[in-house]
Motif scaffolding. Structure first.
Motif, PDB file in Angstrom:
ATOM      1  N   ARG A 169       0.829  -1.202   0.000  1.00  0.00           N
ATOM      2  CA  ARG A 169       0.000   0.000   0.000  1.00  0.00           C
ATOM      3  C   ARG A 169       0.862   1.250   0.000  1.00  0.00           C
ATOM      4  N   ALA A 172       2.408   1.658  -3.657  1.00  0.00           N
ATOM      5  CA  ALA A 172       1.500   2.048  -4.731  1.00  0.00           C
ATOM      6  C   ALA A 172       1.342   3.566  -4.777  1.00  0.00           C
ATOM      7  N   VAL A 216      -4.119  -1.007  -5.711  1.00  0.00           N
ATOM      8  CA  VAL A 216      -2.757  -1.425  -5.354  1.00  0.00           C
ATOM      9  C   VAL A 216      -2.257  -2.526  -6.291  1.00  0.00           C
ATOM     10  N   PHE A 219      -1.499  -1.173  -9.804  1.00  0.00           N
ATOM     11  CA  PHE A 219      -0.266  -0.389  -9.818  1.00  0.00           C
ATOM     12  C   PHE A 219       0.958  -1.308  -9.802  1.00  0.00           C
ATOM     13  N   LEU A 220       0.954  -2.293  -8.904  1.00  0.00           N
ATOM     14  CA  LEU A 220       2.113  -3.173  -8.762  1.00  0.00           C
ATOM     15  C   LEU A 220       2.309  -4.051  -9.994  1.00  0.00           C
ATOM     16  N   HIS A 223       4.013  -1.820 -12.367  1.00  0.00           N
ATOM     17  CA  HIS A 223       5.375  -1.560 -11.882  1.00  0.00           C
ATOM     18  C   HIS A 223       6.285  -2.747 -12.161  1.00  0.00           C
TER      19      HIS A 223
END
Length: 231
Positions: A169, A172, A216, A219-220, A223
């Motif tokens: 968390r 993110a 989250v 986003f990950l 990433h």
């Protein structure tokens, strides 16, 4: 001579403990994201220390699973297992919903006042654009809500699972739209707690948990793809 060596050892030990705490916070807040290489020389200069306390700190973080080390490659912030994270979030959704059903019937006026005060502080951080302190206060609100449920077994399981998602968390980089949405969901929680909303608290808490997880995880996922391209 021996006493001097002991003093030096204590100074190094104390220094490495401080460095460990600082690096851990940087990792958990997302300042050092998953996959980030840790340049020892840069961090020695940043903290104004020698390599000895830095490496002692890194050994602790390796043991904690926050940092990995490979010979001839060096230290790197460990990646986050998305499948495990997804499973943890699924459990948290159920716990948030269950907690909501307990809180609705057990919350005391003093506890509600404390949560409302934390919520106001979080609003102030949002208005100031201070995501770091907003996130910390957000965590404090959720912890207080779980305590208010009055079930120590629930609290123990919840806190254990939250420790697994805390870094995710923090890592993110939640955009403004989700930040605003999350704040709105917290407003709904407060409204439900104070009897000003027709939506049951368990539903509000579960939806908030699900929306956070979605943001989250998305986003990950992006990433991790970007990190693989760079490597």
């Amino acid at each position: 001579m021996e006493t001097q060596q002991k003093r030096q050892s204590l100074r190094t030990s104390g220094m490495s403990s401080l460095v460990t705490s600082q690096l851990r916070e940087m990792i958990e807040s997302g300042e050092l994201p998953p996959g980030e290489k840790i340049n020892e020389r840069e961090f020695c200069e940043k903290f104004d220390i020698s390599k000895t306390p830095l490496r002692e700190a890194l050994k602790v973080l390796v043991a904690e699973g926050l940092v990995s080390h490979r010979q001839f490659v060096g230290y790197r912030v460990t990646s986050i297992d998305l499948e495990e994270l997804r499973s943890v979030f699924e459990m948290l959704h159920a716990l948030e919903e269950f907690a909501g059903s307990l809180i609705a019937s057990r919350i005391k006026p003093a506890e509600l006042a404390e949560i409302e005060a934390l919520h106001q502080r979080m609003l102030d951080y949002h208005d100031a654009g201070d995501k770091k302190n907003y996130f910390r206060t957000n965590q404090a609100i959720h912890a207080k809500l779980i305590d208010t449920a009055g079930n120590p077994v629930l609290a123990s399981v919840y806190n254990n699972l939250m420790s697994k998602v805390y870094r995710a968390r923090g890592t993110a980089n939640i955009g403004q739209s989700r930040w605003d949405q999350s704040l709105g969901e917290h407003e709904e929680i407060i409204a439900s707690l104070s009897g000003k909303s027709g939506t049951p608290l368990p539903n509000v808490m579960r939806r908030h948990s699900e929306n956070t997880a979605k943001e989250v995880l998305e986003f990950l996922k992006k990433h991790n793809k970007a990190a693989r391209v760079i490597q």
